[in-house]
Design a protein around this motif. Structure first.
Motif, PDB file in Angstrom:
ATOM      1  N   ALA A  49     -13.763   0.884  -1.593  1.00 14.30           N
ATOM      2  CA  ALA A  49     -12.636   0.245  -0.499  1.00 14.30           C
ATOM      3  C   ALA A  49     -14.334   0.095   0.819  1.00 14.30           C
ATOM      4  O   ALA A  49     -15.382  -0.701   1.346  1.00 14.30           O
ATOM      5  CB  ALA A  49     -12.780   1.244   0.921  1.00 14.30           C
ATOM      6  N   PHE A  50     -15.628   0.771   0.334  1.00 13.67           N
ATOM      7  CA  PHE A  50     -16.813   0.675   1.420  1.00 13.67           C
ATOM      8  C   PHE A  50     -17.777  -0.534   0.622  1.00 13.67           C
ATOM      9  O   PHE A  50     -18.538  -0.831   1.068  1.00 13.67           O
ATOM     10  CB  PHE A  50     -17.768   1.579   0.836  1.00 13.67           C
ATOM     11  CG  PHE A  50     -17.286   3.044   2.060  1.00 13.67           C
ATOM     12  CD1 PHE A  50     -17.439   2.875   3.314  1.00 13.67           C
ATOM     13  CD2 PHE A  50     -16.369   3.882   2.104  1.00 13.67           C
ATOM     14  CE1 PHE A  50     -17.095   3.408   4.225  1.00 13.67           C
ATOM     15  CE2 PHE A  50     -16.276   4.804   3.302  1.00 13.67           C
ATOM     16  CZ  PHE A  50     -16.822   4.494   4.624  1.00 13.67           C
ATOM     17  N   ALA A  62      -8.363   3.814   1.794  1.00 13.52           N
ATOM     18  CA  ALA A  62      -8.814   5.342   2.498  1.00 13.52           C
ATOM     19  C   ALA A  62      -7.681   5.855   2.808  1.00 13.52           C
ATOM     20  O   ALA A  62      -8.081   6.841   2.623  1.00 13.52           O
ATOM     21  CB  ALA A  62      -9.207   4.031   4.695  1.00 13.52           C
ATOM     22  N   TYR A  85      -6.507  -6.393   3.913  1.00 11.15           N
ATOM     23  CA  TYR A  85      -6.601  -4.890   4.400  1.00 11.15           C
ATOM     24  C   TYR A  85      -6.689  -3.930   3.463  1.00 11.15           C
ATOM     25  O   TYR A  85      -6.296  -3.246   3.346  1.00 11.15           O
ATOM     26  CB  TYR A  85      -4.860  -4.874   5.141  1.00 11.15           C
ATOM     27  CG  TYR A  85      -4.661  -5.361   6.620  1.00 11.15           C
ATOM     28  CD1 TYR A  85      -5.611  -5.031   7.879  1.00 11.15           C
ATOM     29  CD2 TYR A  85      -3.981  -6.002   6.011  1.00 11.15           C
ATOM     30  CE1 TYR A  85      -4.894  -6.259   9.095  1.00 11.15           C
ATOM     31  CE2 TYR A  85      -4.016  -8.025   6.911  1.00 11.15           C
ATOM     32  CZ  TYR A  85      -4.621  -6.766   8.326  1.00 11.15           C
ATOM     33  OH  TYR A  85      -4.059  -7.684  10.172  1.00 11.15           O
ATOM     34  N   ALA A 134     -14.811  -4.743   5.067  1.00 13.46           N
ATOM     35  CA  ALA A 134     -14.727  -3.893   6.001  1.00 13.46           C
ATOM     36  C   ALA A 134     -16.280  -3.162   6.853  1.00 13.46           C
ATOM     37  O   ALA A 134     -16.853  -2.891   5.995  1.00 13.46           O
ATOM     38  CB  ALA A 134     -13.338  -3.296   5.591  1.00 13.46           C
ATOM     39  N   THR A 178     -10.000   5.185   9.713  1.00 12.23           N
ATOM     40  CA  THR A 178      -8.663   5.287   8.864  1.00 12.23           C
ATOM     41  C   THR A 178      -8.417   6.357   8.365  1.00 12.23           C
ATOM     42  O   THR A 178      -7.757   6.917   7.973  1.00 12.23           O
ATOM     43  CB  THR A 178      -8.511   3.737   8.561  1.00 12.23           C
ATOM     44  OG1 THR A 178      -8.857   2.231   8.809  1.00 12.23           O
ATOM     45  CG2 THR A 178      -7.497   3.338   7.409  1.00 12.23           C
ATOM     46  N   SER A 225     -16.451  -3.236  -0.038  1.00 14.11           N
ATOM     47  CA  SER A 225     -15.479  -4.518   1.055  1.00 14.11           C
ATOM     48  C   SER A 225     -16.720  -4.648   1.568  1.00 14.11           C
ATOM     49  O   SER A 225     -17.522  -4.917   2.075  1.00 14.11           O
ATOM     50  CB  SER A 225     -14.172  -4.125   1.560  1.00 14.11           C
ATOM     51  OG  SER A 225     -14.296  -3.219   2.157  1.00 14.11           O
ATOM     52  N   PRO A 231      -8.864  -2.357   1.813  1.00 19.49           N
ATOM     53  CA  PRO A 231      -9.658  -1.436   1.920  1.00 19.49           C
ATOM     54  C   PRO A 231      -9.204  -0.697   3.052  1.00 19.49           C
ATOM     55  O   PRO A 231      -9.666   1.247   2.215  1.00 19.49           O
ATOM     56  CB  PRO A 231     -11.181  -1.860   2.238  1.00 19.49           C
ATOM     57  CG  PRO A 231     -10.882  -4.010   2.820  1.00 19.49           C
ATOM     58  CD  PRO A 231      -9.733  -3.969   1.825  1.00 19.49           C
ATOM     59  N   TYR A 232      -8.108  -0.613   3.543  1.00 20.31           N
ATOM     60  CA  TYR A 232      -7.839   0.469   3.984  1.00 20.31           C
ATOM     61  C   TYR A 232      -6.475   0.727   3.401  1.00 20.31           C
ATOM     62  O   TYR A 232      -6.504   2.396   3.906  1.00 20.31           O
ATOM     63  CB  TYR A 232      -7.472  -0.222   5.942  1.00 20.31           C
ATOM     64  CG  TYR A 232      -8.271  -1.376   6.386  1.00 20.31           C
ATOM     65  CD1 TYR A 232      -8.938  -0.300   7.214  1.00 20.31           C
ATOM     66  CD2 TYR A 232      -8.461  -2.699   6.276  1.00 20.31           C
ATOM     67  CE1 TYR A 232      -9.730  -1.437   8.006  1.00 20.31           C
ATOM     68  CE2 TYR A 232      -9.715  -3.292   6.889  1.00 20.31           C
ATOM     69  CZ  TYR A 232     -10.145  -2.614   7.595  1.00 20.31           C
ATOM     70  OH  TYR A 232     -11.311  -3.110   8.823  1.00 20.31           O
ATOM     71  N   ASP A 291     -14.415   1.070  10.826  1.00 23.85           N
ATOM     72  CA  ASP A 291     -13.394   1.226  10.860  1.00 23.85           C
ATOM     73  C   ASP A 291     -12.994   1.902   9.287  1.00 23.85           C
ATOM     74  O   ASP A 291     -11.486   2.671   9.439  1.00 23.85           O
ATOM     75  CB  ASP A 291     -13.005  -0.395  10.941  1.00 23.85           C
ATOM     76  CG  ASP A 291     -13.217  -0.755  12.128  1.00 23.85           C
ATOM     77  OD1 ASP A 291     -12.996  -0.467  13.119  1.00 23.85           O
ATOM     78  OD2 ASP A 291     -12.927  -2.064  11.439  1.00 23.85           O
ATOM     79  N   LEU A 292     -13.391   1.792   8.378  1.00 24.58           N
ATOM     80  CA  LEU A 292     -13.002   2.768   7.311  1.00 24.58           C
ATOM     81  C   LEU A 292     -13.241   4.472   7.446  1.00 24.58           C
ATOM     82  O   LEU A 292     -12.073   4.782   7.269  1.00 24.58           O
ATOM     83  CB  LEU A 292     -13.633   2.129   6.621  1.00 24.58           C
ATOM     84  CG  LEU A 292     -13.613   1.345   5.669  1.00 24.58           C
ATOM     85  CD1 LEU A 292     -14.132   0.184   4.273  1.00 24.58           C
ATOM     86  CD2 LEU A 292     -12.010   1.185   5.100  1.00 24.58           C
ATOM     87  N   LEU A 306     -13.333   5.639  -2.260  1.00 25.98           N
ATOM     88  CA  LEU A 306     -13.633   4.856  -0.858  1.00 25.98           C
ATOM     89  C   LEU A 306     -14.773   4.494  -1.338  1.00 25.98           C
ATOM     90  O   LEU A 306     -14.943   3.665  -0.639  1.00 25.98           O
ATOM     91  CB  LEU A 306     -14.169   6.332  -0.631  1.00 25.98           C
ATOM     92  CG  LEU A 306     -12.628   7.414   0.196  1.00 25.98           C
ATOM     93  CD1 LEU A 306     -13.899   9.220   0.456  1.00 25.98           C
ATOM     94  CD2 LEU A 306     -12.694   7.095   2.065  1.00 25.98           C
TER      95      LEU A 306
END
Length: 282
Positions: free
Chosen positions: A56-57, A231, A225, A61, A69, A59, A227-228, A65-66, A53
């Motif tokens: 991902a955060f 997630a 995509y 994005a 997801t 990035s 980061p998604y 949205d994360l 996580l």
């Protein structure tokens, strides 16, 4: 070079978890099953919250949205569990009506296995496989699909960062062990052949590498995509830890056993943190 790393990670996770499961199911380590469940839960939660996580955060994005997801992922895995339980429970109901005496004869080994932590959360599936030999193929098919998904998740982690890939591989290895233990118990119960059960589950575990290869080419073309993907991977790990593993640990224990359980949970978190530090150092 990255693809080779993905292959190594997926094979270690996919096949390594099967062999560890065999050692726990068939070997002298069988009495540590509950400790393994605790450690797996800690490792999964640490991987999701401390590594996947945050990556991902970091990035571009948006946080909204994360989180969306992550929420959709958790609901998806819940529905997947529901569908599997309903499907196997429905089949099992018809089977009980048709052959009740045979089913009752088979119930005792299953409950014994579950009491020792040898069966995963989806008992109806395993009871069905016990009572009807061809059901073992259904278990293997489900395991193969699951391993293919694990391969894609590991590949997406490697694409983000080599360190994350190593951690994801270890986390997948840890959380697959209890599942594979259940599969081995079912297959051995159906055929009585320990070696053939190990071969079949090993082949299913090897599908992880196929998922990793597909994931490599898929994620390579969908970098935005990533980061998604991370997630979704996190939602998978969080769901397995909270819905599958921890409920098996939620039973009344003595103070000493409770302390041991918490210690092994902490060991899982520490293991992930340690591996992260070592990989980061290189």
């Amino acid at each position: 070079m990255l693809l080779v790393a993905i292959w190594l990670g997926t094979l270690a996770a996919g096949i390594g978890s099967v062999w560890i499961a065999a050692a726990l199911s068939f070997g002298v380590l069988a009495r540590y099953t509950q400790h393994m469940l605790s450690m797996a839960a800690g490792a999964l939660l640490a991987t999701a919250f401390l590594h996947l996580l945050p990556e991902a955060f970091e990035s571009q994005a948006s946080a909204h949205d994360l989180f969306l997801t992550l929420l959709v992922g958790l609901v998806f895995f819940f529905l997947l569990d529901k569908a599997e339980l309903w499907h196997h429970g429905h089949e099992h109901h018809h089977e009980v009506v048709a052959a009740a005496p045979h089913h009752h004869a088979q119930e005792h080994p299953q409950s014994h296995a579950h009491a020792h932590g040898h069966a995963p959360a989806h008992d109806p599936a395993h009871a069905h496989a016990h009572a009807h030999k061809p059901g073992s193929w259904a278990v293997l098919t489900g395991d193969s699909v699951h391993c293919f998904g694990d391969g894609i998740l590991i590949a997406s982690a490697f694409m983000a960062d080599l360190r994350l890939g190593v951690i994801a591989s270890l986390a997948v290895l840890a959380h697959e062990v209890p599942h594979h233990m259940g599969d081995l118990v079912v297959l051995r119960g159906g055929t009585g052949d320990r070696r053939m059960a190990l071969v079949k589950v090993t082949l299913a575990g090897a599908v992880t590498a196929l998922g990793g290869t597909v994931g490599y080419f898929l994620v390579d073309r969908l970098q935005d995509y990533l980061p998604y993907f991370l997630a979704v991977a996190s939602s998978s790990f969080i769901y397995v830890a909270l819905a599958d593993l921890i409920p098996q640990l939620q039973k009344r224990l003595s103070a000493r056993e409770t302390v041991a359980q918490i210690a092994w949970l902490g060991a899982g978190i520490a293991l992930v943190t340690l591996v992260s530090g070592l990989a980061h150092g290189h």
